[in-house]
Scaffold this motif. Structure first.
Motif, PDB file in Angstrom:
ATOM      1  N   ARG A 152       0.847  -1.184   0.000  1.00  0.00           N
ATOM      2  CA  ARG A 152       0.000   0.000   0.000  1.00  0.00           C
ATOM      3  C   ARG A 152       0.887   1.241   0.000  1.00  0.00           C
ATOM      4  N   THR A 154       1.213   4.104   1.416  1.00  0.00           N
ATOM      5  CA  THR A 154       0.939   5.002   2.528  1.00  0.00           C
ATOM      6  C   THR A 154       2.174   5.083   3.420  1.00  0.00           C
ATOM      7  N   LYS A 155       2.306   6.182   4.119  1.00  0.00           N
ATOM      8  CA  LYS A 155       3.469   6.402   4.974  1.00  0.00           C
ATOM      9  C   LYS A 155       3.535   5.357   6.079  1.00  0.00           C
ATOM     10  N   GLN A 156       2.422   5.121   6.732  1.00  0.00           N
ATOM     11  CA  GLN A 156       2.396   4.194   7.860  1.00  0.00           C
ATOM     12  C   GLN A 156       2.759   2.775   7.437  1.00  0.00           C
ATOM     13  N   TYR A 157       2.387   2.411   6.213  1.00  0.00           N
ATOM     14  CA  TYR A 157       2.631   1.046   5.736  1.00  0.00           C
ATOM     15  C   TYR A 157       4.123   0.743   5.653  1.00  0.00           C
ATOM     16  N   LEU A 159       6.753   2.222   7.181  1.00  0.00           N
ATOM     17  CA  LEU A 159       7.600   2.507   8.337  1.00  0.00           C
ATOM     18  C   LEU A 159       8.068   1.256   9.086  1.00  0.00           C
ATOM     19  N   ASP A 160       7.296   0.197   9.068  1.00  0.00           N
ATOM     20  CA  ASP A 160       7.705  -1.006   9.793  1.00  0.00           C
ATOM     21  C   ASP A 160       8.104  -2.149   8.849  1.00  0.00           C
ATOM     22  N   LYS A 161       8.362  -1.809   7.580  1.00  0.00           N
ATOM     23  CA  LYS A 161       8.717  -2.830   6.591  1.00  0.00           C
ATOM     24  C   LYS A 161      10.217  -2.832   6.304  1.00  0.00           C
ATOM     25  N   ILE A 187       8.308  10.563   3.859  1.00  0.00           N
ATOM     26  CA  ILE A 187       9.024   9.588   4.681  1.00  0.00           C
ATOM     27  C   ILE A 187      10.512   9.907   4.653  1.00  0.00           C
ATOM     28  N   ASN A 191      14.418   6.735   8.542  1.00  0.00           N
ATOM     29  CA  ASN A 191      13.458   5.994   9.361  1.00  0.00           C
ATOM     30  C   ASN A 191      13.048   4.665   8.736  1.00  0.00           C
TER      31      ASN A 191
END
Length: 298
Positions: A152, A154-157, A159-161, A187, A191
């Motif tokens: 996806r 999106t920024k949030q998607y 960040l933890d990948k 982003i 990070n």
């Protein structure tokens, strides 16, 4: 012992040592076989063949990122009558790093080179050395590819990948476009958990081995055996494909058309569909050779 004798003694010692060193060197030269001093080439990055014009010292220089292509094309061109009328040999170089392409393009070393149009544009190679496109491969799409879900944007998607990118600043699908996407999503790269690979195949291995969650690359037919086509998200369409460029500093249309013919024939034997789908930039079927207008970056 007076000063004069001391100096004479020192001079004698120095002279003796010099003569001893000279004799030792001469003996070494007589006993050592010169053939033993010829070190083998550990990494071979070129191949050479002779045309029928053996007395001609001119060399046609070819560069490609593929060792296999370099060897096939070099041998093919050596057997061409048009090439033999102008050159005594053909040298095929290969290099897998972007830096290798930059060296050949930036200095105008290659007469024929397989390169990306953004590299040619960066060095203004078409205006500086009059490199002209001969044949071009089809445009393609860049993707984010995952093994477990559809990525996806999106920024949030992200960040933890764990993300796999190419360590080539000039690669559009594996470096430029994904970083542009991250910038558009606000982003900070610091990070992100980014792993850099040296090739698209290495990126795929990282993903298949579970060492990264997402990679940025293009999609090819064989990818369906390792990944799901449902788990890819396009980054950009209509990216101009790689092209063969010929350094046409003279109006050498005979050689241009001969080279184009060999490139078209060689593409038929490629295993990947992408490299089979090649388009010529020149019309060589008439007495007046002309550039095919409109082909460009369609």
């Amino acid at each position: 012992m007076n000063f004069k004798n001391i100096m004479l003694h020192k001079t004698t010692v120095v002279a003796f040592l010099f003569l001893l060193l000279l004799v030792t060197w001469i003996c070494g030269q007589l006993t050592v076989n010169n053939d033993d001093l010829q070190f083998p080439v550990m990494i071979k990055t070129s191949t050479t063949c002779q045309t029928t014009a053996t007395s001609n010292t001119s060399e046609l220089i070819v560069f490609t990122p593929s060792k296999k292509i370099a060897k096939l094309l070099t041998e093919s061109l050596c057997g061409d009558n048009v090439v033999a009328k102008q050159y005594g040999s053909v040298i095929g170089y290969w290099g897998y790093r972007t830096a290798d392409s930059l060296e050949f393009v930036g200095k105008g070393i290659a007469d024929l080179i397989l390169a990306k149009n953004n590299i040619m544009a960066a060095f203004r190679a078409e205006s500086t050395y009059n490199y002209q496109p001969v044949v071009g491969f089809s445009n393609y799409t860049a993707f984010f590819i995952s093994s477990k879900e559809k990525p996806r944007l999106t920024k949030q998607y992200f960040l933890d990948k764990r993300i796999g990118l190419l360590d080539y600043p000039t690669s559009r699908s594996g470096h430029i476009l994904p970083k542009q996407t991250f910038k558009e999503l606000d982003i900070n790269l610091a990070n992100l958990k980014i792993t850099y690979a040296s090739s698209h195949n290495e990126l795929r291995d990282l993903l298949a081995d579970g060492k990264v969650d997402i990679i940025a690359s293009f999609w090819k037919e064989s990818d369906a055996t390792r990944f799901s086509k449902n788990y890819i998200t396009p980054l950009s369409n209509n990216i101009a494909g790689t092209r063969w460029y010929f350094k046409m500093q003279q109006n050498n249309t005979d050689l241009l058309c001969a080279i184009q013919s060999h490139l078209l024939n060689m593409s038929k034997d490629q295993t990947l569909h992408y490299y089979q789908n090649v388009k010529p930039y020149w019309s060589c079927n008439t007495k007046s050779v002309s550039f095919i207008k409109g082909l460009g970056d369609e």
